[in-house]
Each structure stands twice: as structure tokens, then as C-alpha cells.
Design a protein around this motif. Structure first.
Motif, PDB file in Angstrom:
ATOM      1  N   LEU A 189      -0.513  11.828  -5.583  1.00  0.00           N
ATOM      2  CA  LEU A 189       0.540  11.708  -4.566  1.00  0.00           C
ATOM      3  C   LEU A 189       1.431  12.943  -4.565  1.00  0.00           C
ATOM      4  O   LEU A 189       1.877  13.406  -3.513  1.00  0.00           O
ATOM      5  CB  LEU A 189       1.384  10.454  -4.822  1.00  0.00           C
ATOM      6  N   VAL A 242       4.640  -1.467  -3.850  1.00  0.00           N
ATOM      7  CA  VAL A 242       3.595  -0.928  -4.723  1.00  0.00           C
ATOM      8  C   VAL A 242       3.751  -1.446  -6.151  1.00  0.00           C
ATOM      9  O   VAL A 242       2.773  -1.801  -6.811  1.00  0.00           O
ATOM     10  CB  VAL A 242       3.639   0.617  -4.718  1.00  0.00           C
ATOM     11  N   THR A 278       0.835  -1.198   0.000  1.00  0.00           N
ATOM     12  CA  THR A 278       0.000   0.000   0.000  1.00  0.00           C
ATOM     13  C   THR A 278       0.872   1.250   0.000  1.00  0.00           C
ATOM     14  O   THR A 278       2.017   1.217   0.417  1.00  0.00           O
ATOM     15  CB  THR A 278      -0.912   0.023   1.225  1.00  0.00           C
ATOM     16  N   THR A 279       0.293   2.348  -0.489  1.00  0.00           N
ATOM     17  CA  THR A 279       0.978   3.628  -0.533  1.00  0.00           C
ATOM     18  C   THR A 279       0.609   4.423   0.712  1.00  0.00           C
ATOM     19  O   THR A 279      -0.567   4.602   0.996  1.00  0.00           O
ATOM     20  CB  THR A 279       0.529   4.406  -1.783  1.00  0.00           C
ATOM     21  N   GLU A 303       8.696   3.346  -3.816  1.00  0.00           N
ATOM     22  CA  GLU A 303       7.569   2.532  -4.233  1.00  0.00           C
ATOM     23  C   GLU A 303       7.953   1.061  -4.339  1.00  0.00           C
ATOM     24  O   GLU A 303       7.171   0.174  -3.993  1.00  0.00           O
ATOM     25  CB  GLU A 303       7.042   3.022  -5.582  1.00  0.00           C
ATOM     26  N   GLN A 331      -0.277   9.191  -9.598  1.00  0.00           N
ATOM     27  CA  GLN A 331       0.997   9.867  -9.359  1.00  0.00           C
ATOM     28  C   GLN A 331       0.783  11.364  -9.105  1.00  0.00           C
ATOM     29  O   GLN A 331       1.425  11.943  -8.239  1.00  0.00           O
ATOM     30  CB  GLN A 331       1.931   9.669 -10.559  1.00  0.00           C
ATOM     31  N   GLU A 358      -7.037   3.288  -2.717  1.00  0.00           N
ATOM     32  CA  GLU A 358      -6.273   2.094  -3.089  1.00  0.00           C
ATOM     33  C   GLU A 358      -7.193   1.031  -3.681  1.00  0.00           C
ATOM     34  O   GLU A 358      -6.856   0.400  -4.681  1.00  0.00           O
ATOM     35  CB  GLU A 358      -5.559   1.520  -1.857  1.00  0.00           C
TER      36      GLU A 358
END
Ligand SMILES: Nc1ncnc2c1ncn2[C@@H]1O[C@H](COP(=O)(O)OP(=O)(O)O)[C@@H](O)[C@H]1O
Ligand SMILES: [Mg+2]
Lengths: 320, 254
Positions: B17, B90, A91-92, B85, B14, A100
Motif C-alpha cells: 500500500l 479493514v 476492503t482496502t 483503515e 502495508q 484481498e
């Protein structure tokens, strides 16, 4: 659902270094709706096996069919039919559980509106609704693990791979994860998991394959495996060293006793017998005839620990 | 179709984030300001030798070089974001899904390209008060050239990050490539100031042509040969870099 034949993989850690045979010919046959556990110590090759079956690593040799698709010929088809939860998750930190789940569903080709709905269902099913809109960074280990599971099944796979699903979790989160895995099985999912916890394999799995050194040493249901190392062990506590020597001499003669040894650090004996149920009366009778009064008698059913020790000659050491 | 859709998916994530990382935004906006304001007093005298007789002349030489340097350096160092990542799993999680491998790379490289273009527009606008004037068509072509440079550099960087996936190892590798590349492209100082052997070496560096193309565009010489040479070479290199890196995304992940 999962059939493998002679699956092999070796790694070349560095140019010129000796190759590591991580997996040396694994044969598996996991039935639909089964929870199958690969149990073995660290470095046994469990993760490598799972990563090959999840199309992340190309096998060096052997063949496999996963959920009806051939691993080599149709890896894309395999990907669509399986879910995979890596040991460390994936997971981020800066994304929320809901984001997610939506992204994961969409990576499987689900349309946006449907993905949003599935995310909502996933949050509810894995008890995450309360923090679904908080970023993952703020989650506890158990919450994160439940999200990993929810991500693994958001596209409704028929086979789920779980790599060490409860490593590092507290006991409560652990049993919660076990509950989730059982629930998924009830919905018809086939689960292949790895673990180095004996109690986990024992409590959760329908069948277990014991892995050591890149190969399956033996497999069966937890009960079958325990029966493989024949018999039970009985511990008899005695009052003093004299009684212990006397008892040792008297009991060694008995045909039902396979092996016996003095307990380390205390007065008493540990005996290995075919069946504790029939042996204990004989043991007590023999002791009485020699005028020895036992302080206590304890019966121990063999654990998977004993199985592992008997098969590999090594204890399955684990940290917890 | 699937490639475009998947790239959009990765790209969106992206961007999200990036928007959630205030440090990045602060650095991304302050950096160009510093370059412009702190270098400004130095410029006119330093670039007099290349024929800059006014502040405006100096900016016409300096700004395109600065933008190219940001594109190449920013791109080459973006591999470090991939390490995080990779470490978090991820990438592995994405790779188990049927999502396009090229999209995993392109979505990320395009995020980097977007960030660079935002910075570049900001710098170009900030340079206006100093007398920098560029035609809109020239500016658009220059942005296209910059975008190609950023795409190429970030693809290379992601590829390197997959090959040497630790902070300690990636640093020296990227530096070894970035330093000579920046020098031999004449990004901050025009290569015209250099001795002959250095100029010969530079002419073998495709990025040199891109930077020269940028300078030609900022001086309004859209028909100069450097422009189409730079565009063509950079487009070609970007395509090769994307193909190479996408292959690594498909194979090479722990
Ligand atoms: N990418 C890799 N490169 C080199 N060696 C590896 C790699 N992955 C695993 N190994 C080695 O293969 C063996 C099996 O590892 P693994 O499958 O992770 O075991 P387990 O999951 O059972 O702990 C170990 O000796 C490990 O060091
Ligand atoms: Mg492992």
C-alpha cells in the motif's frame, strides 16, 4: 448451528452517561443450512448481536454456541468456523480483489499456493474475474458487495454472518446478492443475516426473528408471521360519501368483520376480516341488499409491515 | 512461528500500500532533503555555542537529532493512517480472522520503521558531501536505535488512535505528547544549551537518552554511557508500547 441463550450487551457511551442496553437477552436457535434473518429498525441491536457472535464484542451476559464451538470458551475456534461480512464491508481502496482474497485466505492460515487458487475460484464464483486485478476503489457498490461476500467465505466457513447485506444497493445488485446468498445456502452454509428491509426478509429468509429494542419480539417463517396477525384486509371503493356511510352501517353488523374504517381521502372502506375468501361473498351480498354498488373490491394479504406494526405498535420506517 | 508469519503477511500488505501511494513517497524523500539543504546555512553559527567549529561538527550534532525527530514525530503521527483503515472496516475484517493481534500492530509499526530507515539512510548519505563521516558499525547501531524509537513511537500512536478514533480528537492528543517530547529530547537543538532546570527535566525523559546516544554514535563514541543507556531504555519502552497497543488491537475496535 447457532444457539444463543440470554445474550446481553450494554454500552457506556461516555463516562458518567447512562448505559445503553443494546441487546437485552436474545435467544436464537438456527438450524444447519438455514437462512435466518434478524429483522428490525435501526438501533434495534442487530449489529451488536452479530458482532458478539463473531467474537468482535464480549457479551455482558448469556451464552452462545456457534458452529459447535462455545463463544466464551473457544473464541478462536469460532473464528475459524465462521465468516463475517460487516455492514460497510472492509476492503482496502488501493488493493485489488485478487490481493484481498489471497490476503484473507492467508489470514485464515491457508498456504500461499492454495490461497492463490482460492482467490481465483472466489473471483469466478462471485462474477468478479473481469475486474479482479483492478483496485477496489474503482468498483461499483454491487461489485464491492460481491467481493465482501467472496472474502467472507474464502476459508469455507460453515456459518456466515451478513450485516445488512444489501443496504444501499440498486435493485439489480440486490437481487444478485440474494442469488449469491441462496447459492451459498445450497452448498450447505448456515446464514444469519440482519436487515431492515421487509421484502428482503420475506424473499430470502427461511425464518425471521423480529428484533425491537434489543430483544426478539417474535419469530417464525414469513408465512407463520403473516398468519399471526389474523385475517386479511379488504378495501371496497364506493361512489360517494353517502354510499360510504350506508355501507359502513350495513357491514359493521356482519360477524365476519372484525373492524372497519373509512379510507382516508377517498370514498370507500377498509375492512379487517378473518378470511377474505369467505368474507367477500357475504360483503357483496350485504351491500347488494342495501342497494349499494361497489366500484371495486381489493384484497390485501398482510405484509411483514403489518406484522411489525401489530407487534410493536410502530411502523418499520426505512429509507430506500 | 505464527506470530512471525502473520506479521510478515500484514507487513507485506502495508509495504504494498505504501508503494502504491506516490504522494507518500514524494513527501518522504523531499522532506529530508529540505531539512538538510535549508538548515545547512544556519547550522554552523547556531551550533557554535555547543562547540561546533566547522560544518562537519555542526552536522555531527544536527543530523542525529534530525533523525531522532523524524523517528519520534513520524512514529507518533502514523496513527492517522490507522484511522483510515478503522473507518474502512479493514481492522474489523482482520479481527474476525484468527490472525495474531500482535501481528496486526507489528506489521504496521514495522512498515513505519522501514520507511524511517529508508529516509535515514538517505539523509546520512546526503550529509556525506557536507563532511559528515560515521563508522559503519556506529551507523548500524544508530540505525538500530532509530528503529527502536520508531517502533515505540508508532506503537504508542496506534494505541492512541484506537482509544480516540477520530481525526478531530486524535490531533490534539498527539500534539500534546509530541511537542514537549521533542523539546525535552533536544532533538533539533542540544539540551546542553538549556538552563539547568530544563536539563534536569530532560534527564527524566527516556527519549533524551536515546537522542544523546545517537549523537555519541555519530561522533564515534560508541563506548559512551549514553549509547547503552539509550538502547536499553528505548528497547524497554518499545516492548511496553507494543504490549500495550497490541492489547488494544485485541479488544478495542468498533
Ligand atoms: N460501540 C457502541 N457504543 C455505544 N453505543 C453503541 C455502540 N454500538 C451500538 N451502540 C448502540 O446500541 C444500540 C444498538 O445498535 P446496533 O446494534 O448497531 O443496532 P442495529 O444494527 O440494529 O441498527 C443503538 O442504540 C446504538 O446507538
Ligand atoms: Mg446495524
Amino acid at each position: 448451528m447457532i444457539v444463543t441463550k440470554g445474550l446481553r450487551k450494554s454500552f457506556q457511551p461516555r463516562r458518567g452517561a447512562a448505559a445503553v442496553d443494546a441487546v437485552r437477552g436474545i435467544d436464537l436457535n438456527v438450524a444447519e443450512g438455514e437462512i435466518y434473518g434478524l429483522l428490525g429498525p435501526n438501533g434495534a441491536g442487530k449489529t451488536t448481536t452479530l458482532r458478539m457472535l463473531a467474537t468482535l464484542l464480549a457479551p455482558d451476559g448469556g451464552a452462545a454456541t456457534v458452529a459447535g464451538a462455545d463463544l466464551r470458551a473457544a473464541p478462536g475456534e469460532v473464528r475459524r468456523r465462521i465468516g463475517y461480512v460487516a455492514q460497510g464491508g472492509g476492503t482496502t481502496d488501493q488493493a485489488t480483489a485478487r490481493e484481498e482474497l489471497v490476503l484473507q485466505a492467508r489470514m485464515y492460515g491457508v498456504r500461499k499456493a492454495e490461497a492463490v487458487q482460492r482467490a481465483e475460484q472466489g473471483l469466478a464464483a462471485f462474477d468478479l474475474t473481469e475486474f479482479g486485478d483492478r483496485v477496489c476503489k474503482t468498483y461499483s457498490g454491487g461489485q464491492r458487495r460481491r467481493l465482501d461476500l467472496a472474502l467472507g467465505v474464502v476459508h469455507r466457513p460453515s456459518v456466515l454472518f451478513l450485516d445488512e447485506p444489501t443496504v444501499g444497493l440498486d435493485p439489480r445488485s440486490r437481487s444478485q446478492v440474494w442469488g449469491e446468498v441462496r447459492r451459498l445456502r445450497e452448498q450447505g452454509m448456515t446464514v444469519l443475516l440482519t436487515t431492515h428491509y421487509l421484502d428482503e426478509a420475506d424473499a430470502l429468509c427461511d425464518r425471521i426473528g423480529i428484533v425491537d429494542n434489543g430483544g426478539i419480539v417474535t419469530e417464525g417463517t414469513p408465512e407463520e408471521l403473516k398468519q399471526k396477525i389474523s385475517g386479511d384486509s379488504v378495501t371496497i371503493g364506493l361512489s360517494d360519501a353517502g354510499a360510504t356511510t350506508g355501507a359502513e352501517r350495513a357491514l359493521a353488523e356482519l360477524p365476519c368483520v372484525q373492524r372497519l374504517e373509512a379510507l382516508p381521502g377517498e370514498d370507500g372502506l377498509r375492512l379487517h376480516v378473518d378470511s377474505a375468501a369467505t368474507a367477500i361473498p357475504q360483503l357483496l351480498r350485504t351491500l347488494a341488499a342495501s342497494g349499494i354498488e361497489p366500484e371495486h373490491v381489493q384484497l390485501q394479504r398482510p405484509s411483514l409491515d403489518d406484522v411489525f406494526l401489530a407487534l410493536t405498535g410502530r411502523a418499520l420506517v426505512h429509507s430506500s | 512461528m505464527k506470530l512471525a508469519r502473520d506479521t510478515w503477511l500484514v507487513y507485506q500488505r502495508q509495504l504494498l500500500l505504501m508503494a502504491r501511494s506516490p504522494v507518500w513517497i514524494a513527501v518522504g524523500l523531499l522532506q529530508p532533503l529540505c531539512y538538510l539543504l535549508l538548515f545547512a546555512p544556519l547550522l554552523t553559527s547556531a551550533l557554535a555555542a555547543s562547540g561546533a567549529h566547522s560544518t562537519a561538527d555542526a552536522y555531527r550534532i544536527y543530523v542525529p537529532g534530525l533523525l531522532s525527530a523524524l523517528a519520534l514525530m513520524g512514529g507518533l503521527f502514523t496513527g492517522f493512517t490507522l484511522l483510515g483503515e478503522l473507518h474502512a472496516g479493514v481492522i474489523e475484517r482482520s479481527r474476525v480472522t484468527p490472525v495474531s493481534r500482535v501481528a496486526l500492530l507489528l506489521g504496521r509499526a514495522l512498515r513505519e520503521t522501514t520507511a524511517l530507515l529508508i529516509q535515514s539512510v538517505l539523509i546520512a548519505v546526503l550529509a556525506i558531501p557536507f563532511g559528515l563521516t560515521v563508522g559503519l558499525a556506529d551507523l548500524l547501531l544508530a540505525m538500530a536505535l532509530l528503529a527502536l524509537m520508531a517502533l515505540m513511537a508508532s506503537s504508542v500512536s496506534y494505541g492512541l488512535a484506537l482509544l480516540v478514533p477520530t481525526d478531530a480528537a486524535l490531533g490534539p492528543v498527539v500534539n500534546t505528547i509530541a511537542q514537549p517530547l521533542a523539546l525535552l529530547s533536544g532533538t533539533l537543538l542540544p539540551i546542553a544549551l538549556a538552563p539547568v532546570w530544563l536539563r534536569t527535566a530532560a534527564s527524566w525523559n527516556p527519549c533524551y537518552w536515546a537522542v544523546e546516544g545517537m549523537r555519541a554514535l555519530f561522533s564515534g563514541h560508541v563506548d559512551a554511557p549514553e549509547v547503552w543507556r539509550g538502547l536499553l531504555l528505548t528497547a524497554l519502552l518499545a516492548a511496553v508500547a507494543v504490549a500495550w497497543s497490541a492489547r488494544l488491537f485485541a479488544q478495542r475496535i468498533r
